[in-house]
Design a protein around this motif. Structure first.
Motif, PDB file in Angstrom:
ATOM      1  N   GLU A  80     -23.508   2.733 -10.608  1.00 46.10           N
ATOM      2  CA  GLU A  80     -23.052   3.384 -11.830  1.00 46.10           C
ATOM      3  C   GLU A  80     -21.538   3.212 -11.854  1.00 46.10           C
ATOM      4  OE1 GLU A  80     -23.466   7.678 -12.225  1.00 46.10           O
ATOM      5  OE2 GLU A  80     -23.208   7.535 -14.405  1.00 46.10           O
ATOM      6  N   HIS A 105     -17.256   9.010 -17.986  1.00 49.10           N
ATOM      7  CA  HIS A 105     -17.114  10.391 -17.490  1.00 49.10           C
ATOM      8  C   HIS A 105     -15.694  10.906 -17.706  1.00 49.10           C
ATOM      9  CE1 HIS A 105     -20.174   8.644 -14.549  1.00 49.10           C
ATOM     10  NE2 HIS A 105     -20.836   9.695 -14.961  1.00 49.10           N
ATOM     11  N   HIS A 151     -26.393   7.764 -19.576  1.00 51.18           N
ATOM     12  CA  HIS A 151     -26.351   9.033 -20.340  1.00 51.18           C
ATOM     13  C   HIS A 151     -25.460   8.970 -21.583  1.00 51.18           C
ATOM     14  CE1 HIS A 151     -22.875   9.288 -17.708  1.00 51.18           C
ATOM     15  NE2 HIS A 151     -23.601   9.603 -16.655  1.00 51.18           N
ATOM     16  N   ASP A 220     -30.885  10.587 -12.309  1.00 45.60           N
ATOM     17  CA  ASP A 220     -29.490  10.916 -11.970  1.00 45.60           C
ATOM     18  C   ASP A 220     -29.481  11.910 -10.795  1.00 45.60           C
ATOM     19  OD1 ASP A 220     -26.746  10.906 -12.116  1.00 45.60           O
ATOM     20  OD2 ASP A 220     -26.663  11.371 -14.252  1.00 45.60           O
TER      21      ASP A 220
HETATM   22 ZN   LIG Z   1     -23.022   9.610 -14.620  1.00 44.19          ZN
END
Ligand SMILES: [Zn+2]
Ligand SMILES: [Zn+2]
Length: 259
Positions: A80, A105, A151, A220
């Motif tokens: 990721e 993020h 996400h 996740d």
């Molecule tokens: Zn993440």
């Protein structure tokens, strides 16, 4: 076919449980294809991810475990990767793994999904933030560096929702994904967060389906019990939207499976 491609390891310094324990849990949950996709190294917020020195042993461990468990479960490898301008590293982008998840993020240095920094939501214009978030995702998609959008509506995590229709924030992003080779993930971590629903929302998943955007699925997981948590619910969600197939990856090539 049950696929779960988004799972972390202790190398990122904010997950618990051994890789072997994750795999055993995945077998218990009848997962057919299980992927590790830990936070890739990056010279940014380094305490939250593995180091460049860890990459080799991470990739080798996955290969060894894949071989050891091959009669029980298929194990695939990924990372990721944070999409942060100026910090993308070729060692990660060219890594010898099955897939890369691209995730946002951070926005202008703010870890907006980190409860430690939740106070900042009071200072910002929520519509401007949502706009900026999806513009950043669009840029990430256009980079062509990744296989999966992680996400996709993480910005909703703490339930600070926009005042305007979601459509205007996500339309351009989804149109861009539809033109790319990328899939989006249905990520069940949202069920465990204040928002209490999967990423993406019903509305966004429907828009993705209408654009023929492929999906994959991920827990996740940052702990053993999170592996396959809400699995039935998320598969039901995919099917109820109309999806009949999901994708997994082998050496960066998508492979479709019926669900
Ligand atoms: Zn993440
Ligand atoms: Zn994490």
């Amino acid at each position: 076919m049950i696929v779960d491609l988004h799972n972390h390891t202790t190398l990122c310094n904010h997950a618990t449980g051994s890789m072997r324990e994750y795999i055993n849990r995945a077998i218990e949950k009848n997962i057919d294809i299980f992927g590790f996709s830990d936070h890739a190294p990056m010279n940014y917020d380094t305490k939250y991810r593995m180091s460049f020195d860890d990459m080799q042993s991470y990739e080798e461990s996955i290969k060894e475990l894949a071989d050891e468990y091959k009669d029980k479960i298929e194990i695939v490898s990924g990372y990721e990767v944070d999409w942060i301008d100026g910090y993308i590293d070729d060692r990660v982008i060219n890594a010898n793994v099955d897939y890369l998840i691209g995730s946002v993020h951070f926005l202008d240095g703010w870890g907006f999904d980190n409860p430690e920094f939740i106070g900042k939501y009071k200072e910002i214009d929520i519509d401007e933030l949502w706009n900026r978030y999806f513009k950043t995702i669009t840029k990430m998609v256009k980079s062509n560096m990744f296989d999966i959008v992680g996400h996709i509506d993480l910005i909703k995590v703490f339930k600070f929702l926009p005042t305007k229709d979601i459509y205007q924030f996500v339309e351009e992003t989804l149109d861009t994904i539809a033109k790319s080779n990328m899939a989006i993930e249905l990520n069940s971590a949202g069920y465990r967060k204040p928002i209490g629903e999967a990423y993406p929302s019903k509305e966004i998943l429907q828009m993705a389906y209408d654009r023929n955007i492929p999906i994959t699925i991920g827990s996740d997981a940052h702990s053993i019990e999170q592996v396959g948590m809400y699995q039935d619910k998320i598969y039901q969600f995919a099917k109820s939207t109309g999806y009949k197939k999901i994708v997994s990856y082998k050496s960066r090539v998508p492979i479709e499976y019926p669900i």
